[in-house]
Design a protein around this motif. Sequence first.
Motif, PDB file in Angstrom:
ATOM      1  N   PHE A 166     -15.895  43.311  37.347  1.00  0.00           N
ATOM      2  CA  PHE A 166     -14.780  43.507  36.433  1.00  0.00           C
ATOM      3  C   PHE A 166     -15.395  44.377  35.286  1.00  0.00           C
ATOM      4  O   PHE A 166     -14.613  45.142  34.595  1.00  0.00           O
ATOM      5  CB  PHE A 166     -13.990  42.266  35.863  1.00  0.00           C
ATOM      6  N   LEU A 167     -16.616  44.035  34.632  1.00  0.00           N
ATOM      7  CA  LEU A 167     -17.021  44.601  33.417  1.00  0.00           C
ATOM      8  C   LEU A 167     -18.077  45.785  33.818  1.00  0.00           C
ATOM      9  O   LEU A 167     -17.676  47.039  32.874  1.00  0.00           O
ATOM     10  CB  LEU A 167     -17.701  43.846  32.672  1.00  0.00           C
ATOM     11  N   HIS A 197     -12.137  33.301  39.395  1.00  0.00           N
ATOM     12  CA  HIS A 197     -11.135  33.510  38.102  1.00  0.00           C
ATOM     13  C   HIS A 197     -12.254  34.220  36.833  1.00  0.00           C
ATOM     14  O   HIS A 197     -13.543  34.002  37.256  1.00  0.00           O
ATOM     15  CB  HIS A 197     -10.775  32.296  37.443  1.00  0.00           C
ATOM     16  N   ALA A 198     -11.521  34.921  36.226  1.00  0.00           N
ATOM     17  CA  ALA A 198     -12.023  35.749  35.179  1.00  0.00           C
ATOM     18  C   ALA A 198     -11.434  35.766  34.029  1.00  0.00           C
ATOM     19  O   ALA A 198     -10.168  35.901  33.939  1.00  0.00           O
ATOM     20  CB  ALA A 198     -12.471  37.155  35.726  1.00  0.00           C
ATOM     21  N   LEU A 245     -16.259  48.353  38.840  1.00  0.00           N
ATOM     22  CA  LEU A 245     -16.166  48.673  40.328  1.00  0.00           C
ATOM     23  C   LEU A 245     -15.598  47.506  41.021  1.00  0.00           C
ATOM     24  O   LEU A 245     -16.326  46.816  41.597  1.00  0.00           O
ATOM     25  CB  LEU A 245     -17.194  49.267  40.890  1.00  0.00           C
ATOM     26  N   PRO A 246     -14.520  47.032  40.580  1.00  0.00           N
ATOM     27  CA  PRO A 246     -13.949  45.646  41.205  1.00  0.00           C
ATOM     28  C   PRO A 246     -13.747  45.659  42.488  1.00  0.00           C
ATOM     29  O   PRO A 246     -13.241  46.429  43.034  1.00  0.00           O
ATOM     30  CB  PRO A 246     -12.658  45.465  40.329  1.00  0.00           C
ATOM     31  N   ASN A 247     -14.239  44.523  42.979  1.00  0.00           N
ATOM     32  CA  ASN A 247     -13.818  43.946  44.378  1.00  0.00           C
ATOM     33  C   ASN A 247     -12.882  42.875  44.226  1.00  0.00           C
ATOM     34  O   ASN A 247     -13.057  41.563  44.320  1.00  0.00           O
ATOM     35  CB  ASN A 247     -15.234  43.623  44.922  1.00  0.00           C
ATOM     36  N   PHE A 248     -11.438  43.138  44.409  1.00  0.00           N
ATOM     37  CA  PHE A 248     -10.537  42.429  43.819  1.00  0.00           C
ATOM     38  C   PHE A 248      -9.351  43.043  44.376  1.00  0.00           C
ATOM     39  O   PHE A 248      -8.944  44.022  44.528  1.00  0.00           O
ATOM     40  CB  PHE A 248     -10.427  41.895  42.516  1.00  0.00           C
ATOM     41  N   GLY A 264     -11.739  53.717  41.982  1.00  0.00           N
ATOM     42  CA  GLY A 264     -12.605  52.438  42.060  1.00  0.00           C
ATOM     43  C   GLY A 264     -12.268  51.536  41.006  1.00  0.00           C
ATOM     44  O   GLY A 264     -13.138  50.682  40.558  1.00  0.00           O
ATOM     45  N   SER A 265     -11.070  51.826  40.327  1.00  0.00           N
ATOM     46  CA  SER A 265     -10.785  50.623  39.150  1.00  0.00           C
ATOM     47  C   SER A 265      -9.429  50.448  39.401  1.00  0.00           C
ATOM     48  O   SER A 265      -8.512  50.707  39.976  1.00  0.00           O
ATOM     49  CB  SER A 265     -11.124  51.581  37.866  1.00  0.00           C
ATOM     50  N   LEU A 266      -9.059  49.172  38.549  1.00  0.00           N
ATOM     51  CA  LEU A 266      -7.777  48.592  38.494  1.00  0.00           C
ATOM     52  C   LEU A 266      -7.327  48.800  37.063  1.00  0.00           C
ATOM     53  O   LEU A 266      -5.908  48.699  37.095  1.00  0.00           O
ATOM     54  CB  LEU A 266      -7.749  46.966  38.841  1.00  0.00           C
ATOM     55  N   PHE A 267      -7.874  49.455  36.000  1.00  0.00           N
ATOM     56  CA  PHE A 267      -7.371  49.390  34.759  1.00  0.00           C
ATOM     57  C   PHE A 267      -6.551  50.876  34.698  1.00  0.00           C
ATOM     58  O   PHE A 267      -7.305  51.895  34.966  1.00  0.00           O
ATOM     59  CB  PHE A 267      -8.469  49.342  33.738  1.00  0.00           C
TER      60      PHE A 267
END
Length: 748
Positions: free
Chosen positions: A404-405, A533-534, A599-602, A628-631
């Motif tokens: 996530f970061l 969780h995060a 580069l989230p795997n979610f 490659g991002s969710l944001f």
Amino acid sequence: MSFQRTGPAALLTGCAVIFLVSLAAMDPASVASAQLPQVDAPGQATPSREQGPAVRIPRQQASNTAALDGVVRSSTAAGGSTPVPGAQLTLRNLQTGRQYTSTANGEGLFRIFPLSPGQYELNVEATGAASFVLNDLALQPNEVVTLEISLAPTGTTESGSRLPRLPELGPAPASNPPATAGTYRELRHRLDSDPAYIQELAPDYLPPVADVYNAVPNRWALSQPDYRRYPQAGEYIYTRSRWYDPFNRNRYKGDQPIWPKVLGQQTFLNITASAESFFDGRRLPSPSNESSERPGSNTFFGKGEQAFFDQIFRFTFDLFHGDTSFKPVDWRIRITPEISLNDLSVRERGIISPDVGAGTNRFDTHVGLQEAFVELKLRDLSSNYDFVSARAGIQQFNADFRGFLFVDEQPGLRIFGNLHSDRIEYNAAYFNLLEKNTNSGLNTVFDQRHQQVIFGNVYLQDFFFPGYTVEFIGAFNKDDPNLHYDDNGFLVRPAPIGSVINQGGIGPILHGIRVGYLGWLGSGHIGRVNVTHAFYQALGEDTFNPVAGLRVTVNAQMAAVELSYDRDWIRYRVSTFYTSGDANPRDGRARGFDSIEDLPNFAGGLFSFWNREGIRLTGSDVLIKSPGSLFPAGRASPEEGQANFVNPGIFLANAGADFDITPKLKGFANVNFLRFERTESLEFLLFQSPIHHTIGTDLGLGVEYRPPLSENIVLTGGAAALQPGQGFKDIYTGRTLFSIFGSVKFIF
């Protein structure tokens, strides 16, 4: 204290009993006549084939404890005997009063050890048999006493009947015989029981150390015999090694020392080579650019179909000193170059370059150095492989479980290790980032990014729950002001949006970012439920945010939770993802969350359209959502752009399942519902109101196939689509967006 042997241990104990009983049956004269090997000269022993008692291994001290083992049986009416499983044995030291207990296994075998020498009393009890008591049992040092105990049954078959006894049979036999009923045989086995045993041998009487301990100069070079039991093809105990076989004693895969004569027997080389072919065909929102590509067209949005192909070759040379596994290495040198050949074909101009004369096709190549570091173990902290090591150079680092970061390969210094038998792991790292090649995402070695990041995290395993690991992390992002155009000619720092040019018209307004992150994350399982969780809190400042047009203070949050449950061959997943959004883009407070380089795997990861594709904001060269991002952060570039904390934020709800169809074939299904958390920043940038919150529904399907049941060949394919909601339609159109992708990866 209870001792019990079952399964293979019972079999071995039984074999020992049989062996010792057979020794007892031997002719005593032959046993007494056995002697130690005759010695012709000091240091030289004459080999002997003569049978004799067991002798102590040369240069090994004799034991000062004793042991008791044997078998418990019960006599039958036919004159034979049967084992007595579950018989309870109690051994009491008559001098100290200490008791030892044991239970006979299914074959009636028992063993009690170690025991202090002395006088003991043995009591044996079993259901359906009379108690057996051995009042005085002497145990000597370095002695094994074996007992064969035969218990007397408590009654006859007749007395066990539920029918009344006939009067003419007379009185019933006694059901409780005396407590001492039963018999036993005793065998004592002692290493020094032979009269010729010498307690302390003279040094010249023993064979030399070289004859007892055989030193092998190179244990890796031991030859193995060819083995072929069957003529047909198949797997064998030993297979001859070949340089192209990565599984059978390959010197270049770290199975044997690479150069033992020069570098020693603990220096290994592991070479890894991979080739990955990746294809992505997609439809994205694209402006028509009718003046350059199709004069006369009157629609704002043009043809958004694109085709992207990337061929990657990656080579890793890993030279390390230590053991081949388990123990952390003493030192390591690793170098990883990577080559990318990529091609992009689009149907509108102005996409591959701001120069519309560049056309609609771009082919590019790049060579990047993705790893180049040295690693040194600073200290061993315990005998359980707890350690602390340092690594300096270009290296890969993932700040958290799901990326996530920060996920990247950058030059830096990292201190890492573990504590408490690997229950605690930790990292402290500093990175000075390099620029990236725009089209491949690989490092540009001699071009600094003018950005530094610092990390410190700790992982605690089995945190309250076995199998659950928690992580606490702190990070700081220092992105200095600078001007940068990407390799295609687009301005990416500062982002070309909002207040970019100062009032004097001299040039872009440069700005820097100073933001810290505090995170609490977890991954593992609580019972049968898998949990991830995060939570991140971002605090800091942006010296001049181009959307807000002024200095802003950052206060933003991110949260994610995934729960999954495994049932047979299916894992069911549900998850949610949230980032705060900015409700007032001009108030000097930035509330939209953005990462450093995620580069989230979610929420579907690779098989989610929203996750894998980048979507540009209309009328600008800024990505409302980076690939490659969710944001939905509004960056100009995922790697080369700066973080933007004045953004709409997002709420995502996910449901999906993973299918282990066969051991080689996996399937993935995924559905996401997406909405903007706040839309005020989008309304401000697009001069459009209202813009609704709903982004749409994201559907994805995919498969992963591994033909050799390993990671050496991996085939991945899938399709994903985004059905726009009203908020997405307000910005773009209601046309369905899609992505069809596949990759083939080979690894040596």
